[in-house]
Design an enzyme around this catalytic site. Sequence first.
Site, mmCIF file in Angstrom:
data_model
loop_
_atom_site.group_PDB
_atom_site.id
_atom_site.type_symbol
_atom_site.label_atom_id
_atom_site.label_comp_id
_atom_site.label_asym_id
_atom_site.label_seq_id
_atom_site.Cartn_x
_atom_site.Cartn_y
_atom_site.Cartn_z
ATOM 1 N N HIS A 13 21.281 -36.447 -5.173
ATOM 2 C CA HIS A 13 20.605 -36.747 -3.910
ATOM 3 C C HIS A 13 19.097 -36.507 -4.006
ATOM 4 O O HIS A 13 18.420 -36.400 -2.987
ATOM 5 C CB HIS A 13 21.211 -35.924 -2.776
ATOM 6 N N LYS A 64 14.438 -15.010 -10.062
ATOM 7 C CA LYS A 64 14.095 -14.040 -11.109
ATOM 8 C C LYS A 64 13.155 -14.667 -12.126
ATOM 9 O O LYS A 64 12.181 -14.060 -12.547
ATOM 10 C CB LYS A 64 15.352 -13.546 -11.860
ATOM 11 N N LYS A 110 6.649 -4.235 -4.509
ATOM 12 C CA LYS A 110 8.057 -3.842 -4.449
ATOM 13 C C LYS A 110 8.533 -3.692 -3.009
ATOM 14 O O LYS A 110 9.581 -4.178 -2.633
ATOM 15 C CB LYS A 110 8.243 -2.519 -5.211
ATOM 16 N N ASN A 118 -2.079 1.818 5.639
ATOM 17 C CA ASN A 118 -1.086 0.858 5.162
ATOM 18 C C ASN A 118 -0.680 0.026 6.376
ATOM 19 O O ASN A 118 -0.355 0.585 7.416
ATOM 20 C CB ASN A 118 0.118 1.647 4.599
ATOM 21 N N GLY A 119 -0.709 -1.310 6.243
ATOM 22 C CA GLY A 119 -0.310 -2.162 7.366
ATOM 23 C C GLY A 119 -1.383 -3.194 7.665
ATOM 24 O O GLY A 119 -2.314 -3.387 6.864
ATOM 25 N N GLU A 134 9.542 -15.358 -10.572
ATOM 26 C CA GLU A 134 8.705 -14.195 -10.250
ATOM 27 C C GLU A 134 8.298 -13.395 -11.478
ATOM 28 O O GLU A 134 7.249 -12.774 -11.487
ATOM 29 C CB GLU A 134 9.352 -13.299 -9.190
ATOM 30 N N GLU A 178 19.328 -17.033 -7.123
ATOM 31 C CA GLU A 178 18.807 -15.745 -7.568
ATOM 32 C C GLU A 178 18.256 -15.858 -8.997
ATOM 33 O O GLU A 178 17.222 -15.283 -9.318
ATOM 34 C CB GLU A 178 19.924 -14.679 -7.463
ATOM 35 N N CYS A 236 0.830 -1.200 0.000
ATOM 36 C CA CYS A 236 0.000 0.000 0.000
ATOM 37 C C CYS A 236 0.869 1.257 0.000
ATOM 38 O O CYS A 236 1.960 1.268 0.571
ATOM 39 C CB CYS A 236 -0.869 0.041 1.246
ATOM 40 N N TRP A 264 -2.813 -2.839 -1.587
ATOM 41 C CA TRP A 264 -2.371 -4.205 -1.898
ATOM 42 C C TRP A 264 -3.124 -5.075 -0.915
ATOM 43 O O TRP A 264 -2.847 -5.064 0.278
ATOM 44 C CB TRP A 264 -0.856 -4.292 -1.701
ATOM 45 N N ARG A 295 5.383 0.156 -6.126
ATOM 46 C CA ARG A 295 5.369 -0.684 -4.923
ATOM 47 C C ARG A 295 4.419 -1.869 -5.069
ATOM 48 O O ARG A 295 4.491 -2.812 -4.298
ATOM 49 C CB ARG A 295 4.924 0.156 -3.714
HETATM 50 C C1 F6R Z 1 12.953 -10.299 -5.700
HETATM 51 C C2 F6R Z 1 12.816 -9.191 -4.767
HETATM 52 C C3 F6R Z 1 12.479 -9.493 -3.348
HETATM 53 C C4 F6R Z 1 13.216 -8.510 -2.403
HETATM 54 C C5 F6R Z 1 12.747 -8.727 -0.954
HETATM 55 C C6 F6R Z 1 13.513 -7.861 0.017
HETATM 56 O O1 F6R Z 1 13.322 -9.853 -6.967
HETATM 57 O O2 F6R Z 1 12.941 -8.054 -5.132
HETATM 58 O O3 F6R Z 1 12.757 -10.816 -3.023
HETATM 59 O O4 F6R Z 1 14.574 -8.735 -2.515
HETATM 60 O O5 F6R Z 1 11.380 -8.450 -0.859
HETATM 61 O O6 F6R Z 1 13.359 -6.508 -0.282
HETATM 62 P P1 F6R Z 1 14.369 -5.415 0.289
HETATM 63 O O7 F6R Z 1 15.697 -5.673 -0.338
HETATM 64 O O8 F6R Z 1 13.776 -4.095 -0.114
HETATM 65 O O9 F6R Z 1 14.404 -5.606 1.766
#
Ligand code: F6R
Length: 606
Positions: free
Chosen positions: A502, A483, A601, A100-101, A486, A479, A2, A75, A27
């Site tokens: 294994h 990527k 985000k 927000n929260g 997601e 990672e 949010c 959100w 976000r």
């Molecule tokens: C994946 C991604 C998330 C963030 C995670 C932590 O691409 O962006 O996994 O890495 O939500 O976010 P921060 O780094 O802002 O604490």
Amino acid sequence: MCGIVGAVAKRNIVPVLVEGLRRLEYRGYDSCGVAAIDGNGVARCARSVLRVADLERQIRDTKLLGETGIAHTRWATHGAPVTHNAHPIFSHNMIALVHNGIIENYAALRKSLRASGYKFVTQTDSEVIAHLIYSVYRDDLFSAVREAVKLLHGAYAIAVFSKNQPHRLCCARGGSPLVVGLGEHEHFLASDTLALAGSTNRFIFLKEGDVVELTLDSVRIASRNGELVQRLVHTVNTYSDAVELGPYRHFMKKEIFEQPQAIADTIAHIDAFDPELFGTGASDVFKETDSLLILACGTSYYSGLTAKYWLESIAKIPTQVEIASEYRYRDSVPNHRSLVVVISQSGETADTLAGLKHAHALGHSNTMAICNVESSTIVRLTTLRFLTHAGTEIGVASTKSFTTQLVALFVLTVTLKWLRSNTDAGLQTQYLKQLRHLPAALNSVLALEPQIIAWAKAFSHKENALFLGRGMHYPIALEGALKLKETSYIHAEAYPAGELKHGPLALVTKAMPVVTVAPNDILLEKLKANIQEVRARGGQLYVFADADTRIVNDEGLHVIRMPEHYGLLSPILHVVPLQLLAYHTACARGTDVDKPRNLAKSVTVE
Ligand code: F6R
């Protein structure tokens, strides 16, 4: 997550609110809304389950304007993302609120409000806050908000107006981010400074428990214990062009290609591995540090996992890396000589923040943030910090924040090594040289894009993928898998290549692409044996192989040649083709690359 914007002025502030929402879109949200009181004291509201652009259209069509207003991107957590659950939420057509929260005791509050005759028109937890404020409102909004928030358990940032008190806004912060922006005879509030870029560069970062009243000419802040307090005013120059795409189709691609510059900016001020790079007093803290405890989530967690290899092999310092949401809820044995390092792009991730607070509660006093946002809560709560200069990251999938975090963690590693074992100064110079050459090396990896696009076409028809790596490239495989899943919604898993036999080898068939990170390091021969294990089962290998690895194209074996092996910094180069593979696969599948479904985000709720 949010986002909140609010403004009080002697002009129509609806365009400011909408522009703020546009800047908060990155976000992640699934509905949005705005409410404003016009010069005649009439309050109106618009909501949309589409994009902010749709809200803008409604505002234009209905000529919604006002001098006091609040706006929100939602959100969904409690209640589906439908119009009637979108904020602002009203109580008795008098109190308007955005939140927000998550309110943890909302069920009990709802029950008791219902028993007193309050009617609920949404399924949100937020509606209880609007009704609570109304229930104690006696024409003094500031007092009512102060009283109401005392009853809330959980996390909140709220902004509120009362229809019968134009030119007055109240807001409160308890666990979710909120800043106040100061103007000339006008004041603003927002979830982050970027939302107010262009309106003001003077901000107050609220403390937990603060309740604020904004009028045209005054800002009153009450602290958690009810005292009226003054808070410092900070100048923050946030540039609105960070949210412009320029020639790119997506922010994710823009941000992947910004990595050479982001890394150059992150190391621009470094000409020696000096503890002061991490803040005043870092030298003393480092001297008493006997181990590291790294806390983070998601991609930031993977940067911590990669750094563990550096910290233990170069600096010889025992390092533990934990997912923050696990750490905060488990019993651990604190070592007070440990330096707690929290890694976060946003600096507002609720789980990471809670992990840091948990570490404080366990008596850890030496804490450090590796963060991309100077004004963030995490930076303000740690004693030491290293700021990555990646610039604003808008794409939900982290890219440039990851590689700049790795750079920061490498600088930390080498700094700790020199403080602990004052060895060869020549090696220091060599590490600095390698760091400075990274942007050029990254450019040569980015030039592989056309070959990666060809692979992405094949990947776009798959539903599963495996990623393999070994040693410090295992977190890079993790990672890469994150990527891909997601952004393209392809199920992807990563394994240390030695683990294949294994269990996961059972998944390998002709239909299973197996992406392999193949640096020319001491584990190369072991990795080649793992590659053969996959080939023997008919698996399709897609290998990013350093020059001189002698891994070449063959039946079932597709190879993209990387530049020469880059030594200890190799993970920073090897992650880039995986970012591009995920990006182009997502484009080929037509997903919403910058705003993947269900994700946000800035994850400011638990
Ligand atoms: C994946 C991604 C998330 C963030 C995670 C932590 O691409 O962006 O996994 O890495 O939500 O976010 P921060 O780094 O802002 O604490």
